[in-house]
Design a protein around this motif. Structure first.
Motif, PDB file in Angstrom:
ATOM      1  N   SER B   6       0.782  -1.261  -0.074  1.00 12.56           N
ATOM      2  CA  SER B   6       0.043   0.003   0.032  1.00 12.56           C
ATOM      3  C   SER B   6       0.853   1.431  -0.225  1.00 12.56           C
ATOM      4  N   ASP B   7       1.921   1.180   0.687  1.00 14.87           N
ATOM      5  CA  ASP B   7       2.974   2.488   0.855  1.00 14.87           C
ATOM      6  C   ASP B   7       3.553   2.431  -0.472  1.00 14.87           C
ATOM      7  N   SER B   8       3.804   1.444  -1.071  1.00 15.87           N
ATOM      8  CA  SER B   8       4.439   1.479  -2.515  1.00 15.87           C
ATOM      9  C   SER B   8       3.660   2.292  -3.457  1.00 15.87           C
ATOM     10  N   LEU B  37      -5.568   3.167   7.986  1.00 10.14           N
ATOM     11  CA  LEU B  37      -4.611   3.401   6.737  1.00 10.14           C
ATOM     12  C   LEU B  37      -5.094   4.556   5.962  1.00 10.14           C
ATOM     13  N   LYS B  38      -6.512   4.683   5.634  1.00 10.75           N
ATOM     14  CA  LYS B  38      -7.042   5.669   4.871  1.00 10.75           C
ATOM     15  C   LYS B  38      -6.984   7.073   5.534  1.00 10.75           C
ATOM     16  N   GLU B  39      -7.030   7.066   6.871  1.00  9.78           N
ATOM     17  CA  GLU B  39      -6.722   8.518   7.669  1.00  9.78           C
ATOM     18  C   GLU B  39      -5.528   8.779   7.594  1.00  9.78           C
ATOM     19  N   THR B  40      -4.434   7.754   7.830  1.00  5.77           N
ATOM     20  CA  THR B  40      -3.140   8.060   7.581  1.00  5.77           C
ATOM     21  C   THR B  40      -2.808   8.668   6.158  1.00  5.77           C
ATOM     22  N   LEU B  41      -3.305   8.156   5.475  1.00  9.35           N
ATOM     23  CA  LEU B  41      -2.895   8.507   3.874  1.00  9.35           C
ATOM     24  C   LEU B  41      -3.335   9.843   3.684  1.00  9.35           C
ATOM     25  N   VAL B  42      -4.717  10.083   3.987  1.00 12.67           N
ATOM     26  CA  VAL B  42      -5.107  11.448   3.763  1.00 12.67           C
ATOM     27  C   VAL B  42      -4.413  12.613   4.520  1.00 12.67           C
ATOM     28  N   ARG B  43      -4.221  12.406   5.612  1.00  8.19           N
ATOM     29  CA  ARG B  43      -3.424  13.112   6.525  1.00  8.19           C
ATOM     30  C   ARG B  43      -2.219  13.460   5.861  1.00  8.19           C
ATOM     31  N   ASP B  44      -1.585  12.306   5.274  1.00 10.00           N
ATOM     32  CA  ASP B  44      -0.108  12.276   4.361  1.00 10.00           C
ATOM     33  C   ASP B  44      -0.137  13.173   3.389  1.00 10.00           C
ATOM     34  N   HIS B  45      -1.385  13.146   2.560  1.00 12.30           N
ATOM     35  CA  HIS B  45      -1.584  13.834   1.500  1.00 12.30           C
ATOM     36  C   HIS B  45      -1.810  15.378   1.781  1.00 12.30           C
TER      37      HIS B  45
END
Lengths: 191, 573
Positions: B6-8, B37-45
């Motif tokens: 997913s990270d890749s 994971l969704k929350e983490t990636l949205v925040r990363d975005h």
């Protein structure tokens, strides 16, 4: 009367110079607020310009109950919300890809950001502090990638690392920054 | 270093890589199955977006401020110009009936001439007397001049001027038919037949000129009026009529992009003002003086006495001329002169420095600098640009000396930041159009006598993208290039609160790079030469003119380029 109040008073009387001085003070706040939800830099700048133009038109209605920064962020929120609403509709028509999902998520988060930008100013301040507090190597990498316009490939060529390794490191630093920001803003709230 | 799938996928997405559909679906499934994971990636975005925006806010603060400033200026200019103008009309007309008549006339543009005025007979007689006296004076002056030895640089009219440069000066107006340089008897009958003669000017001229009973105070005659043009005098604004004698202190205001007016002096000096222009006042004491506070005009100056040169004063500069032909354009902060013939001296009011510009030169002044440059070669947009085969791009680009010089492109997908998205428009037998995404007629391009019109449309609810078109100038050689011309928009469907903009981009196809040079708001017609569009280009690099829409605006419009030229310049020592 503080300098800021003087500038606001002059801008209300129609001084574009005074208003531009205010824009200079608040442009980073407004642009980063929009930029966190919208990825295209041209659209970010467009919406930020709309925000300031709209602020100029409505300056007479600014009562001073909130700071001018918060007032401008409320306008920016509306601008972003309207854009994302259209963008979501557009993406919905195109299908249900990742970009659509992110546009929806961004729209929901902006809609939930009430009062507008309440945490943005403290988060931005925390981000700057956290950037300063980064380990030397991490700080250099973030600086090169985000603030000096170097691509991950260029950085990898300079450092002898694989490009993917640079990407992963940058992502990990971002996550560390996120944790640092949350820790600082939580500490502020607790005070 | 090992990372999760997913990270890749996420990293590749953030890096701008286009994921395969199955990869995208897989990442979406990861996100749907794992809300954390969704929350983490949205925040990363979000953080990634904040960092990128912070970079732009730091590095491009000045450019952003310039953009906002130009928006504010456009906003102020538009509102100030219109409101001040209307206030003055109200105040000066002194009668709601009079105002109503003017408003009606504006609303019915381009209606024919207004209804006959109820001007009192006495005013008519007085005005005719003045016109007659002016004509008599003009005739006497010209006959007395004819007895003198013929001055070398004397020119009877603009039309007789030899064309020094290939291209004419900035001129939005349709081609003029030959007109007499000074009023002739036939003009008198036309003046007598004019339905409305303006009220006679007051005896106490604001500049202390002599009264009309002592000598002839008229400076020049307003010989042509098109659109909404008003006289600006000590009694306020009044509708202008052809044949009006302009007194010292009187000025001219043209409202709207299509309005025009011409002024002729007894010695055949003649200038033509373009749209949205304010000539603050004209005077003569003893040299001719024109105060231009906004807008532009082209002028042909007959030879003036050496000790009484003509002066044109703008907010930042003074232009001194003895006899020449040139165009001047001015805004609040900049003035630019293109000289066709003769010599012009430009003086910066802020710096009290001067620069001379000769035929073929271009000179400019802002509060901070004064410059002059010579055009080595001008590349004008083709006035007749047709394809050689239907449904093909043959003829696009247009070539100069065998080299591709001007090209019309569609941009699809509608992301102008990507070089590969620009592909040449094709010819359909009538105009240039897109090879695909062409339903509704946009994007398109059509060259007419007035210039080049680009037909573009912002995405509509039932469409997938914007229909964008652009014009490219391909640099034939390394050098410094300057842009001249005017651009305006005609929105024919939809509306937008924020003005459309013309984005000027520099494209390097080899390097696949596009950088922004300027973004010019198009709320009002813009003179491109006032935008500091002077920049270095390497051979084959391209200057892209791209109409750009504000987001969320459902707009279809034509963006019209008039008199567009790119000059290859060399700095003068």
């Amino acid at each position: 009367m503080s300098d800021l109040r003087k500038l606001i008073a002059q801008a209300r009387e129609g001084s574009a110079d005074a208003y531009c001085a205010l824009v200079r003070i608040y442009q980073a706040r407004v642009r980063t607020y929009i930029g966190r939800y919208i990825r295209d830099p041209n659209i970010v700048d467009d919406l930020a310009q709309n925000t300031f133009l709209s602020g100029y038109r409505k300056l007479d209605s600014y009562r001073g109950d909130a700071t001018l920064g918060t007032w401008l962020l409320a306008i920016a929120r509306n601008e972003a919300l309207m854009y994302l609403r259209d963008e979501r509709l557009r993406r919905d028509r195109e299908g249900s890809g990742l970009t659509t999902m992110l546009a929806r998520a961004a729209r929901d988060r902006v809609a939930a950001d009430e009062p507008a930008g309440a945490s943005h100013e403290s988060e931005l301040a925390a981000l700057e502090e956290c950037l300063d507090g980064l380990h030397e190597h991490s700080g250099r990498l973030i600086r090169e990638f985000y603030f000096e316009g170097r691509t991950a490939r260029e950085i990898s060529e300079g450092s002898g690392k694989k490009e993917v390794s640079v990407w992963v490191t940058i992502m990990r630093i971002r996550r560390a920054l996120r944790e640092c920001i949350e820790a600082r803003t939580s500490a502020l709230k607790a005070l | 270093m090992t990372i999760s799938e997913s990270d890749s996928l996420w990293l590749r997405y953030l890096a701008g890589e286009r994921l395969q559909p199955w990869e995208e679906q897989r990442l979406l499934r990861f996100l749907e199955e794992d809300p954390e994971l969704k929350e983490t990636l949205v925040r990363d975005h979000e953080l990634d977006g904040m960092l990128r925006a912070l970079d732009r806010a730091r590095r491009q603060e000045a450019g952003f401020l310039r953009e906002v400033r130009s928006l504010l200026d456009a906003e102020k200019d538009r509102t100030r110009f219109v409101s001040r103008f209307r206030e003055r009309l109200k105040r000066d007309a002194g009668s709601s009936r009079f105002l109503k008549k003017i408003t009606t006339r504006r609303a019915s543009r381009p209606a024919a001439s207004p209804a006959p005025s109820p001007a009192p007979k006495i005013a008519l007689i007085a005005a005719e007397f003045l016109v007659g006296a002016f004509l008599l004076w003009a005739a006497l002056s010209s006959s007395s001049e004819r007895t003198k030895p013929a001055p070398q640089a004397r020119r009877a009219s603009v039309e007789e001027a030899p064309e020094v440069r290939q291209a004419p000066p900035l001129d939005w107006a349709p081609k003029r038919t030959p007109e007499p340089a000074a009023p002739e008897p036939s003009a008198l009958s036309e003046l007598r037949a004019a339905p409305l003669l303006p009220p006679a000017p007051p005896l106490d001229s604001p500049r202390g000129a002599v009264g009309r009973h002592e000598t002839l105070p008229a400076v020049a005659i307003l010989d042509r009026v098109q659109g909404d043009v008003y006289l600006r005098g000590p009694r306020g604004l009044t509708p202008a009529q052809p044949g009006h004698s302009l007194m010292p202190g009187e000025g001219i205001v043209s409202v709207g992009p299509k309005s025009r007016a011409s002024v002729t002096y007894p010695d055949a000096t003649r200038f033509q003002i373009r749209g949205d222009t304010i000539v603050q006042e004209l005077s003569q004491n003893p040299g001719k003086r024109v105060v231009l506070s906004q807008g532009s005009f082209s002028i042909s100056v007959s030879r003036q006495p050496a000790d009484a040169p003509m002066e044109i004063v703008t907010p930042v500069a003074r232009i001194t001329v003895v006899g020449t032909r040139f165009s001047v354009a001015c805004g609040p902060a900049a003035t630019r002169v293109m000289v066709d013939e003769g010599l012009v001296r430009l003086t910066s009011l802020a710096r009290e420095e001067t620069v001379d510009a000769a035929a073929g030169d271009c000179a400019g002044a802002t509060a901070s600098r004064l410059w002059s440059a010579r055009s080595l070669r001008s590349y004008a947009l083709p006035s007749d640009w047709k394809g050689s085969k239907s449904d093909s791009a043959q003829g696009n680009p247009s070539r100069v000396d065998g080299r591709p010089t001007w090209r019309l492109d569609q941009i699809w997908p509608d992301d102008p930041a990507k070089v590969d998205n620009y592909t040449p428009l094709v010819w359909n037998g009538l105009f240039w159009r897109a090879s695909e995404q062409g339903s509704g007629g946009q994007p398109s391009a059509e060259v007419s006598e007035r210039g080049l019109g680009l037909g573009v449309r912002m995405w509509w609810p039932d469409q997938l993208g914007s229909k964008l078109a652009s014009l490219a100038f391909v640099a034939p050689a390394d050098g410094v290039y300057a842009v001249e011309g005017a651009v305006q928009t005609d929105i024919w469907e939809g509306a937008t609160q924020k003005p459309l903009a013309l984005q000027v981009l520099k494209m390097d196809r080899k390097e696949k790079q596009i950088t922004e040079v300027a973004s010019i708001p198009l709320a009002t017609p813009q003179l491109l030469e006032l935008q500091d569009l002077v920049l270095p280009l390497k051979a084959q690099q391209e200057l892209i003119f791209l109409p750009r829409f504000p987001e969320r605006s459902h707009v279809a419009c034509t963006v019209l380029f008039e008199g567009l030229k790119v000059h290859r310049m060399v700095s003068k020592p």
